[in-house]
Scaffold this motif. Structure first.
Motif, mmCIF file in Angstrom:
data_model
loop_
_atom_site.group_PDB
_atom_site.id
_atom_site.type_symbol
_atom_site.label_atom_id
_atom_site.label_comp_id
_atom_site.label_asym_id
_atom_site.label_seq_id
_atom_site.Cartn_x
_atom_site.Cartn_y
_atom_site.Cartn_z
ATOM 1 N N HIS A 1 0.755 -1.098 -0.025
ATOM 2 C CA HIS A 1 -0.081 0.031 0.040
ATOM 3 C C HIS A 1 0.856 1.181 -0.225
ATOM 4 O O HIS A 1 2.067 1.441 0.790
ATOM 5 C CB HIS A 1 -0.935 0.024 1.283
ATOM 6 N N ASP B 1 5.810 1.249 7.918
ATOM 7 C CA ASP B 1 4.488 0.764 7.488
ATOM 8 C C ASP B 1 3.872 1.769 6.309
ATOM 9 O O ASP B 1 3.265 2.892 6.644
ATOM 10 C CB ASP B 1 3.495 0.889 8.745
ATOM 11 N N MET B 2 4.191 1.540 4.935
ATOM 12 C CA MET B 2 5.081 0.447 4.680
ATOM 13 C C MET B 2 5.803 0.754 3.450
ATOM 14 O O MET B 2 6.012 0.339 2.352
ATOM 15 C CB MET B 2 4.382 -0.879 4.198
ATOM 16 N N GLU C 1 -5.477 1.351 2.109
ATOM 17 C CA GLU C 1 -5.238 0.210 3.112
ATOM 18 C C GLU C 1 -5.478 0.608 4.544
ATOM 19 O O GLU C 1 -6.265 0.126 5.338
ATOM 20 C CB GLU C 1 -3.993 -0.313 3.260
ATOM 21 N N GLU C 2 -4.892 2.082 4.878
ATOM 22 C CA GLU C 2 -5.255 2.566 6.122
ATOM 23 C C GLU C 2 -6.525 2.998 6.505
ATOM 24 O O GLU C 2 -6.917 3.214 7.681
ATOM 25 C CB GLU C 2 -4.156 3.806 6.485
ATOM 26 N N GLU D 1 3.836 -5.705 4.258
ATOM 27 C CA GLU D 1 3.635 -5.080 5.659
ATOM 28 C C GLU D 1 4.490 -5.232 6.597
ATOM 29 O O GLU D 1 5.278 -6.439 6.510
ATOM 30 C CB GLU D 1 2.267 -5.663 6.158
ATOM 31 N N PRO D 2 4.642 -4.502 7.539
ATOM 32 C CA PRO D 2 6.063 -4.828 8.623
ATOM 33 C C PRO D 2 5.707 -5.826 9.451
ATOM 34 O O PRO D 2 4.747 -5.714 10.197
ATOM 35 C CB PRO D 2 5.840 -3.270 9.239
HETATM 36 ZN ZN LIG Z 1 0.494 -1.206 6.614
#
Ligand SMILES: [Zn+2]
Length: 426
Positions: A95, A128-129, A162-163, A188-189
């Motif tokens: 994202h 992120d990210m 995404e967020e 993603e982290p």
């Molecule tokens: Zn993320």
């Protein structure tokens, strides 16, 4: 596991070394790309991706790729490009949006400077990210150097939204069959030695209570107070956090070990057991009443419930209905997503696992997470999906977010070798 790695080396050690050295030769490009991505304020909300999407699109086009740009709503841009053809199709998903920086004075460096200090890249989104994003893009570009050896297709999918739930990003692409893959890696982290294969479900509800208004001077003897009904319901509602999940056998031991991971990530002993094996409950918004001297005839409460693997939203809603019946409450579903995971025995997980061991010389741990992500949209369609990406947990969605430059480079190596292995070119 060890045996498999030795086999990789023996089979096509030339290609493997070539792939790793191509990443090493681009170390500065990778670091600079992450820094440049951080400099672009792709903050969500509002989530307008025009600047960052155009920047990445130009980069891909300059490398000779044709890019499919999807924009279901102004600024909610996804970019899709592929190398190779046929099946299997591996998807790299990342994202482009980041959460807001919050109080800028609490940051050691400007959150959108992308400054590199003592081997760390700093700024909003470093972990992120945008670290994962840069690593995925570079791994994709290098995979193209092996195009004639690929047995299948690698698709790079960069998404917005995404967020804020992913509806106009990953969900839109998957629901409209714009992206269909056989396996997905989301950057993603997680940290380099962890693979995340599952997420909890989420159930957002609006609880509504009605009563009867009367002058406040007659309460509590006359009238019917909707706020009191809501209060009594909320008090009992916490009983759902005692519901216990009964996860399937293939994931049971992963959940057990994930509780320790959660304890150490959150820094609170015992929390993992609570959040990974039971529902959590947050009463987020409450609205009711209009005047201090009037008995309120309406109150509504928004609750955020997260459901562990091994329980369904139906199980939880059933319990809530029993409580609501007592206090004459109604329920409206705002959104539902079920808990979901990819089998730890899937080829994707095994390939990533052995590649990580090869790159960082340490056996990774497989775990499930307590939050939710875009992964669910792929898993709902039966597409195996994992999270793997460089991370420093401290600072994610907080202040002084950063990522180690070396971790971004290593993650890029893991993505590249996994792609080449999954597509059977090495
Ligand atoms: Zn993320």
């Amino acid at each position: 596991m060890k045996h498999a790695i030795v086999k990789v080396f023996r089979m096509k050690s030339e290609d493997l070394h070539k792939a790793l050295s191509l990443i090493d030769a681009r170390r500065n490009n990778i670091t600079k790309l992450v820094s440049d991505l951080i400099k672009i304020r792709s903050i969500n909300p509002p989530g307008d991706m025009q600047e960052i999407a155009t920047f990445i699109e130009e980069l891909l086009k300059n490398e000779g790729f044709s890019v499919n740009r999807v924009e279901p709503e102004h600024g909610k841009i996804s970019l899709i490009t592929s190398v190779g053809k046929g099946k299997p199709e591996l998807v790299f998903n990342g994202h482009m949006d980041v959460v807001p920086s919050g109080d800028v004075s609490k940051w050691r460096y400007d959150p959108f400077s992308g400054v590199i200090v003592d081997e760390y890249i700093y700024g909003r989104g470093a972990s992120d990210m945008k670290g994962g994003l840069g690593a995925l893009i570079q791994a994709f570009l290098i995979t193209s150097k092996f195009e004639n050896k690929l047995n299948g297709k690698l698709t790079l999918v960069l998404v917005p939204d995404e967020e804020t739930g992913g509806l106009l990003g990953t969900k839109y692409l998957v629901d409209n069959n714009i992206v269909v893959g056989d396996a997905v890696i989301i950057g993603e982290p997680t940290g380099l030695d962890y693979i995340d294969i599952g997420q909890k479900g989420s159930l957002w509800l609006k609880l509504k209570f009605r009563g009867k208004s009367i002058h406040g001077s007659l309460a509590p003897y006359l009238g019917d107070n909707a706020i009191i009904k809501a209060y009594r319901t909320i008090t009992e509602l916490y009983n759902i956090t005692k519901l216990k999940a009964n996860p399937p056998d293939d994931i049971k031991y992963i959940i057990d070990t994930s509780t320790n991971v959660a304890d150490s990530l959150i820094g609170l002993r015992g929390i993992g057991e609570l959040i990974l094996k039971h529902p959590t409950l947050n009463v987020g918004i409450i609205k009711g009443g209009s005047k201090i001297n009037m008995v309120p005839d309406y109150c509504e409460v928004d609750v955020d419930i997260r459901i562990p693997i091994g329980l369904t939203s139906r199980d939880v809603v059933e319990e809530i209905r029993k409580i609501l019946e007592k206090y004459e409450g109604e329920v409206e579903v705002i959104s539902i997503s079920e808990a979901n995971y990819t089998s730890p025995y899937h080829k994707l997980v095994e390939t990533v696992e052995e590649t990580i061991e090869l790159v960082i010389s340490k056996k990774p741990r497989i775990f499930v997470q307590w939050a939710s992500s875009d992964a669910r949209y792929y898993r709902v369609k039966g597409i195996p999906t994992i999270h793997y990406g460089p991370a420093e947990v401290e600072g994610i969605h907080g202040y002084n977010e950063r990522v180690k430059a070396e971790d971004v480079i290593k993650a890029s190596k893991v993505y590249l070798i996994t792609a080449l292995k999954f597509l059977e070119s090495i």
